[in-house]
Design a protein around this motif. Structure first.
Motif, PDB file in Angstrom:
ATOM      1  N   GLN A 213       0.834  -1.212   0.000  1.00  0.00           N
ATOM      2  CA  GLN A 213       0.000   0.000   0.000  1.00  0.00           C
ATOM      3  C   GLN A 213       0.862   1.253   0.000  1.00  0.00           C
ATOM      4  O   GLN A 213       0.600   2.225  -0.739  1.00  0.00           O
ATOM      5  CB  GLN A 213      -0.913  -0.016   1.222  1.00  0.00           C
ATOM      6  CG  GLN A 213      -1.849   1.193   1.319  1.00  0.00           C
ATOM      7  CD  GLN A 213      -2.538   1.252   2.665  1.00  0.00           C
ATOM      8  OE1 GLN A 213      -1.868   1.140   3.693  1.00  0.00           O
ATOM      9  NE2 GLN A 213      -3.859   1.421   2.649  1.00  0.00           N
ATOM     10  N   ALA A 214       1.940   1.262   0.801  1.00  0.00           N
ATOM     11  CA  ALA A 214       2.821   2.425   0.875  1.00  0.00           C
ATOM     12  C   ALA A 214       3.534   2.649  -0.458  1.00  0.00           C
ATOM     13  O   ALA A 214       3.679   3.799  -0.921  1.00  0.00           O
ATOM     14  CB  ALA A 214       3.832   2.238   2.003  1.00  0.00           C
ATOM     15  N   ARG A 215       3.991   1.575  -1.077  1.00  0.00           N
ATOM     16  CA  ARG A 215       4.695   1.689  -2.364  1.00  0.00           C
ATOM     17  C   ARG A 215       3.763   2.215  -3.446  1.00  0.00           C
ATOM     18  O   ARG A 215       4.121   3.124  -4.219  1.00  0.00           O
ATOM     19  CB  ARG A 215       5.261   0.318  -2.750  1.00  0.00           C
ATOM     20  CG  ARG A 215       6.118   0.362  -4.010  1.00  0.00           C
ATOM     21  CD  ARG A 215       6.913  -0.922  -4.191  1.00  0.00           C
ATOM     22  NE  ARG A 215       6.058  -2.093  -4.245  1.00  0.00           N
ATOM     23  CZ  ARG A 215       5.937  -2.996  -3.282  1.00  0.00           C
ATOM     24  NH1 ARG A 215       6.628  -2.851  -2.161  1.00  0.00           N
ATOM     25  NH2 ARG A 215       5.127  -4.031  -3.420  1.00  0.00           N
TER      26      ARG A 215
ATOM     27  N   GLU B 226      -7.144   2.472  -9.351  1.00  0.00           N
ATOM     28  CA  GLU B 226      -7.665   1.124  -9.130  1.00  0.00           C
ATOM     29  C   GLU B 226      -6.673   0.262  -8.369  1.00  0.00           C
ATOM     30  O   GLU B 226      -7.050  -0.481  -7.456  1.00  0.00           O
ATOM     31  CB  GLU B 226      -7.994   0.479 -10.481  1.00  0.00           C
ATOM     32  CG  GLU B 226      -8.601  -0.917 -10.345  1.00  0.00           C
ATOM     33  CD  GLU B 226      -8.924  -1.532 -11.705  1.00  0.00           C
ATOM     34  OE1 GLU B 226      -9.371  -2.695 -11.708  1.00  0.00           O
ATOM     35  OE2 GLU B 226      -8.721  -0.856 -12.731  1.00  0.00           O
ATOM     36  N   GLN B 227      -5.379   0.368  -8.730  1.00  0.00           N
ATOM     37  CA  GLN B 227      -4.351  -0.393  -8.007  1.00  0.00           C
ATOM     38  C   GLN B 227      -4.255   0.050  -6.544  1.00  0.00           C
ATOM     39  O   GLN B 227      -4.084  -0.773  -5.646  1.00  0.00           O
ATOM     40  CB  GLN B 227      -2.992  -0.209  -8.699  1.00  0.00           C
ATOM     41  CG  GLN B 227      -2.910  -0.876 -10.058  1.00  0.00           C
ATOM     42  CD  GLN B 227      -1.597  -0.579 -10.749  1.00  0.00           C
ATOM     43  OE1 GLN B 227      -1.127   0.583 -10.764  1.00  0.00           O
ATOM     44  NE2 GLN B 227      -0.994  -1.606 -11.349  1.00  0.00           N
ATOM     45  N   LEU B 228      -4.372   1.352  -6.320  1.00  0.00           N
ATOM     46  CA  LEU B 228      -4.316   1.866  -4.953  1.00  0.00           C
ATOM     47  C   LEU B 228      -5.519   1.395  -4.135  1.00  0.00           C
ATOM     48  O   LEU B 228      -5.379   1.026  -2.959  1.00  0.00           O
ATOM     49  CB  LEU B 228      -4.264   3.395  -4.979  1.00  0.00           C
ATOM     50  CG  LEU B 228      -4.065   4.085  -3.626  1.00  0.00           C
ATOM     51  CD1 LEU B 228      -2.770   3.629  -2.960  1.00  0.00           C
ATOM     52  CD2 LEU B 228      -4.057   5.613  -3.796  1.00  0.00           C
ATOM     53  N   ASP B 229      -6.706   1.372  -4.780  1.00  0.00           N
ATOM     54  CA  ASP B 229      -7.896   0.884  -4.075  1.00  0.00           C
ATOM     55  C   ASP B 229      -7.762  -0.589  -3.703  1.00  0.00           C
ATOM     56  O   ASP B 229      -8.180  -1.016  -2.623  1.00  0.00           O
ATOM     57  CB  ASP B 229      -9.142   1.080  -4.945  1.00  0.00           C
ATOM     58  CG  ASP B 229      -9.500   2.555  -5.108  1.00  0.00           C
ATOM     59  OD1 ASP B 229      -9.019   3.361  -4.284  1.00  0.00           O
ATOM     60  OD2 ASP B 229     -10.264   2.877  -6.042  1.00  0.00           O
ATOM     61  N   GLU B 230      -7.176  -1.381  -4.610  1.00  0.00           N
ATOM     62  CA  GLU B 230      -6.960  -2.799  -4.313  1.00  0.00           C
ATOM     63  C   GLU B 230      -5.999  -2.970  -3.139  1.00  0.00           C
ATOM     64  O   GLU B 230      -6.196  -3.853  -2.289  1.00  0.00           O
ATOM     65  CB  GLU B 230      -6.414  -3.506  -5.557  1.00  0.00           C
ATOM     66  CG  GLU B 230      -7.436  -3.661  -6.679  1.00  0.00           C
ATOM     67  CD  GLU B 230      -6.845  -4.343  -7.904  1.00  0.00           C
ATOM     68  OE1 GLU B 230      -5.612  -4.594  -7.901  1.00  0.00           O
ATOM     69  OE2 GLU B 230      -7.594  -4.634  -8.850  1.00  0.00           O
ATOM     70  N   ALA B 231      -4.972  -2.128  -3.078  1.00  0.00           N
ATOM     71  CA  ALA B 231      -4.012  -2.210  -1.971  1.00  0.00           C
ATOM     72  C   ALA B 231      -4.676  -1.829  -0.652  1.00  0.00           C
ATOM     73  O   ALA B 231      -4.436  -2.474   0.385  1.00  0.00           O
ATOM     74  CB  ALA B 231      -2.818  -1.282  -2.252  1.00  0.00           C
TER      75      ALA B 231
END
Length: 267
Positions: free
Chosen positions: A98-100, A113-118
């Motif tokens: 999530q931090a990366r 979308e990738q950030l929401d998945e994290a």
């Protein structure tokens, strides 16, 4: 006319109030028929008639083999932290990802979308870790419950006293109605007496009265009034009193007759 004894005659001539003597009985302070909170087969009864016991002493045990096995099983599960460690590792990994992705998103490299998945992965991993920790806590409570159930198989004396009667032995079945032993508390003793109503004004709570056990015990012992009946027996014109007679070491027997001497007979 019957002459007075010399001691009473001197007291009468001196104007001192003469004491009155009344019959009494020395009883145990408490008599307990000891049972068990659960039914089962007695493994052993550890006391015998006449034995002195202290409050909390184990006097009997019920069979508890199954309880011991259950406790070992639950303790193994309660001590196991592997599931918690696994979910903690997953949460740590999800937080790093999530931090990366947050850093990449700020630079426009990662998509929303990738950030929401994290974020979702962190939330799920956190919840799974919480569930694992709760499961460990529940196992600890189950262990306490199992140990409490096993403790019920150990029957302890509720008082300091002496075993008056043993009713069951090892190998017998303990029911809800049966009791293992009868224990009597002999320190203090309760002295019970019935006095004429004329004596009522002369007595008060905590007043000390001399008690003399009958033969072959003998002696004179101070006892303190702990109860005075406020309801008289009209038929006999008497009322009851109770005294506490200290009996360290249970030297004096219970169930024995005695006399008590009250100075200044009121009637």
């Amino acid at each position: 006319m019957k002459s007075l004894p010399p001691a009473l005659l001197l007291a009468w001539l001196a104007g001192a109030p003469m004491a009155a003597t009344y019959d009494c009985v020395m009883d145990p302070a408490v008599v307990v028929e000891v049972g068990a909170p659960v039914t089962g087969l007695l493994d052993a009864v550890l006391v015998s008639r006449g034995q002195v016991v202290a409050q909390g002493d184990v006097i009997a045990r019920l069979k508890s083999d199954i309880d011991e096995v259950s406790i070992r099983l639950i303790r193994m599960q309660a001590d196991n932290r592997d599931e918690v460690a696994m979910h903690q590792a997953r949460l740590d990994l999800a937080l790093k990802r999530q931090a990366r992705l947050t850093q990449l998103s700020e630079r426009g490299v990662a998509t929303q979308e990738q950030l929401d998945e994290a974020d979702a992965a962190v939330d799920v991993a956190g919840r799974e870790l919480g569930i694992a920790r709760t499961r460990v806590q529940l196992m600890a409570v189950e262990l306490e419950q199992a140990e409490a159930l096993r403790a019920q198989k150990e029957i302890r004396s509720p008082i300091d006293g002496i075993v008056v009667e043993r009713n069951l032995a090892g190998g017998e079945f303990m029911t809800q109605e049966s009791h293992i032993a009868t224990i009597a508390q002999l320190d203090p003793l309760h002295v019970e007496a019935f006095l004429p109503v004329s004596m009522y004004p002369a007595l008060s709570l905590d007043q000390v009265i001399e008690v003399s056990p009958g033969a072959p015990i003998g002696g004179v012992y101070p006892a303190r009034i702990t109860a005075i009946d406020r309801v008289f027996d009209a038929a006999s014109g008497t009322f009851g009193i109770r005294l506490a007679l200290p009996n360290p070491g249970s030297v004096l027997p219970a169930g024995h007759r005695c006399t008590l001497e009250i100075p200044g007979d009121g009637g």
